[in-house]
Design a protein around this motif. Structure first.
Motif, short mmCIF file in Angstrom:
data_model
loop_
_atom_site.label_atom_id
_atom_site.label_comp_id
_atom_site.label_asym_id
_atom_site.label_seq_id
_atom_site.Cartn_x
_atom_site.Cartn_y
_atom_site.Cartn_z
N VAL A 103 68.43 -31.96 57.13
CA VAL A 103 67.33 -31.16 57.66
C VAL A 103 66.50 -30.59 56.52
O VAL A 103 67.04 -30.16 55.50
CB VAL A 103 67.88 -30.02 58.55
CG1 VAL A 103 66.82 -28.96 58.80
CG2 VAL A 103 68.39 -30.57 59.87
N VAL A 104 65.19 -30.60 56.68
CA VAL A 104 64.27 -29.98 55.72
C VAL A 104 63.58 -28.81 56.42
O VAL A 104 62.96 -28.97 57.47
CB VAL A 104 63.23 -30.97 55.20
CG1 VAL A 104 62.16 -30.25 54.38
CG2 VAL A 104 63.89 -32.05 54.35
N ILE A 105 63.70 -27.63 55.81
CA ILE A 105 63.01 -26.43 56.29
C ILE A 105 61.82 -26.22 55.36
O ILE A 105 61.99 -25.99 54.16
CB ILE A 105 63.95 -25.21 56.27
CG1 ILE A 105 65.22 -25.50 57.06
CG2 ILE A 105 63.23 -23.99 56.82
CD1 ILE A 105 66.29 -24.43 56.89
N SER A 106 60.62 -26.31 55.90
CA SER A 106 59.41 -26.30 55.07
C SER A 106 59.04 -24.89 54.63
O SER A 106 58.75 -24.01 55.45
CB SER A 106 58.25 -26.91 55.84
OG SER A 106 57.06 -26.83 55.09
N GLN A 107 59.01 -24.71 53.31
CA GLN A 107 58.67 -23.42 52.71
C GLN A 107 57.15 -23.30 52.47
O GLN A 107 56.63 -22.19 52.35
CB GLN A 107 59.42 -23.28 51.39
CG GLN A 107 59.32 -21.93 50.73
CD GLN A 107 60.19 -21.85 49.48
OE1 GLN A 107 60.69 -22.85 48.98
NE2 GLN A 107 60.39 -20.65 48.98
N ALA A 108 56.47 -24.42 52.40
CA ALA A 108 55.02 -24.47 52.24
C ALA A 108 54.62 -25.91 52.51
O ALA A 108 55.43 -26.83 52.35
CB ALA A 108 54.59 -24.05 50.84
N ALA A 109 53.37 -26.13 52.92
CA ALA A 109 52.98 -27.49 53.30
C ALA A 109 51.56 -27.82 52.84
O ALA A 109 50.59 -27.25 53.34
CB ALA A 109 53.09 -27.67 54.81
N GLY A 110 51.46 -28.75 51.89
CA GLY A 110 50.16 -29.26 51.49
C GLY A 110 49.72 -30.37 52.44
O GLY A 110 50.47 -30.78 53.32
N THR A 111 48.52 -30.88 52.26
CA THR A 111 48.03 -31.92 53.15
C THR A 111 46.88 -32.70 52.54
O THR A 111 46.18 -32.21 51.65
CB THR A 111 47.56 -31.31 54.49
OG1 THR A 111 47.24 -32.36 55.41
CG2 THR A 111 46.33 -30.43 54.31
N ASP A 112 46.68 -33.93 53.04
CA ASP A 112 45.50 -34.71 52.70
C ASP A 112 44.48 -34.65 53.84
O ASP A 112 43.44 -35.31 53.81
CB ASP A 112 45.86 -36.17 52.40
CG ASP A 112 46.50 -36.88 53.59
OD1 ASP A 112 46.55 -36.31 54.70
OD2 ASP A 112 46.96 -38.03 53.40
N SER A 113 44.76 -33.83 54.85
CA SER A 113 43.90 -33.75 56.02
C SER A 113 42.61 -32.99 55.74
O SER A 113 42.60 -32.04 54.96
CB SER A 113 44.64 -33.06 57.18
OG SER A 113 43.80 -32.93 58.31
N CYS A 114 41.56 -33.41 56.41
CA CYS A 114 40.28 -32.70 56.34
C CYS A 114 39.99 -32.00 57.66
O CYS A 114 38.83 -31.68 57.97
CB CYS A 114 39.15 -33.66 56.01
SG CYS A 114 39.27 -34.41 54.36
N ALA A 115 41.05 -31.77 58.45
CA ALA A 115 40.87 -31.19 59.79
C ALA A 115 40.19 -29.83 59.76
O ALA A 115 39.48 -29.46 60.69
CB ALA A 115 42.21 -31.10 60.49
#
Length: 241
Positions: A103-115
């Protein structure tokens, strides 16, 4: 009601688990919730509400990717009054030590999205989870002996990319643990609405070691992830009483 959800105001609990797959949502409701009832069927984005150990809780399907998730999360927060949301999804490991069935608990999340377009002007917003939920989940995972990782993740809008898996190497070299398609947008919306959010994902493949679980195994391996989300939600609920 909204254009995407037939539920009435009051049909969703303040605590909601988010699953990309309607079959997973159905399985969560049938397996973990007492007196679960279906509150949404529009577009097959199944939503359920029931209870878990005395805590009202809902499950909502979000579909794949930030654009789809953003519709359902926005409406849960703005129209239905959700307060604490937990993503229970899948991810691909980017580090060799991040193995399948962990399991991975996300501490921060980057993105390539332009949403988000130009929402943040010249800045790049760094979305993160609710700190107390993160701590409770990490403590419970450690105490229960669950194989897990806590750290940065990334969310991509593109599953089949022309650059292939090589595009993930800069993330890998900077310690990013895993990639999914939703967490960054999820955390950003929670921040916008002042809600509590935590993304917990099961590693179903590893981008660089090429290990992967069989498709037939996927439902079976989700139980520890869902149990962790519900345990964290339940503790947070009790602390607020």
């Amino acid at each position: 009601m909204t254009p995407h959800n037939e539920a009435q105001v009051g049909d969703y609990a303040p605590t909601v688990l988010l699953s990309g797959d309607p079959l997973r949502s159905e399985w969560i409701a049938e397996t973990f919730l007492e007196k679960a009832r279906c509150v949404n069927r529009i577009r097959g984005a199944l939503g359920y509400t029931g209870s878990y150990r005395g805590m009202p809780v809902s499950v909502q399907t979000t579909g794949i990717g930030i654009p789809s998730l953003s519709i359902y999360v926005h409406e849960l927060l703005e129209t239905y009054g959700a307060k604490a949301l937990f993503r229970v999804g899948t991810c691909g490991g980017l580090q060799d030590h991040v193995r399948i069935r962990e399991v991975v608990i996300s501490q921060a999340a980057g993105t390539d999205s332009c949403a988000d377009g130009r929402t943040f002007g010249d800045f790049r917003f760094a979305p993160s989870p609710d700190f107390s939920l993160l701590g409770m989940a990490a403590d419970h995972a450690k105490g229960s002996g669950l194989a897990h990782h806590v750290g940065p993740t990334a969310s991509s809008d593109v599953f089949y990319h022309s650059a292939g898996d090589e595009r993930f190497r800069p993330l890998r070299s900077h310690g990013v643990l895993a990639v999914d398609m939703e967490t960054s947008g999820f955390y950003t919306l929670a921040a916008r609405f002042g809600a509590r959010a935590l993304s917990i994902c099961m590693v179903v493949d590893n981008i660089f070691t090429h290990d992967a679980i069989a498709e037939s195994e996927r439902q079976a391996v989700f139980r520890p992830m869902v149990e962790l989300a519900l345990a964290t939600a339940s503790k947070a609920f009790r602390l607020e009483q």
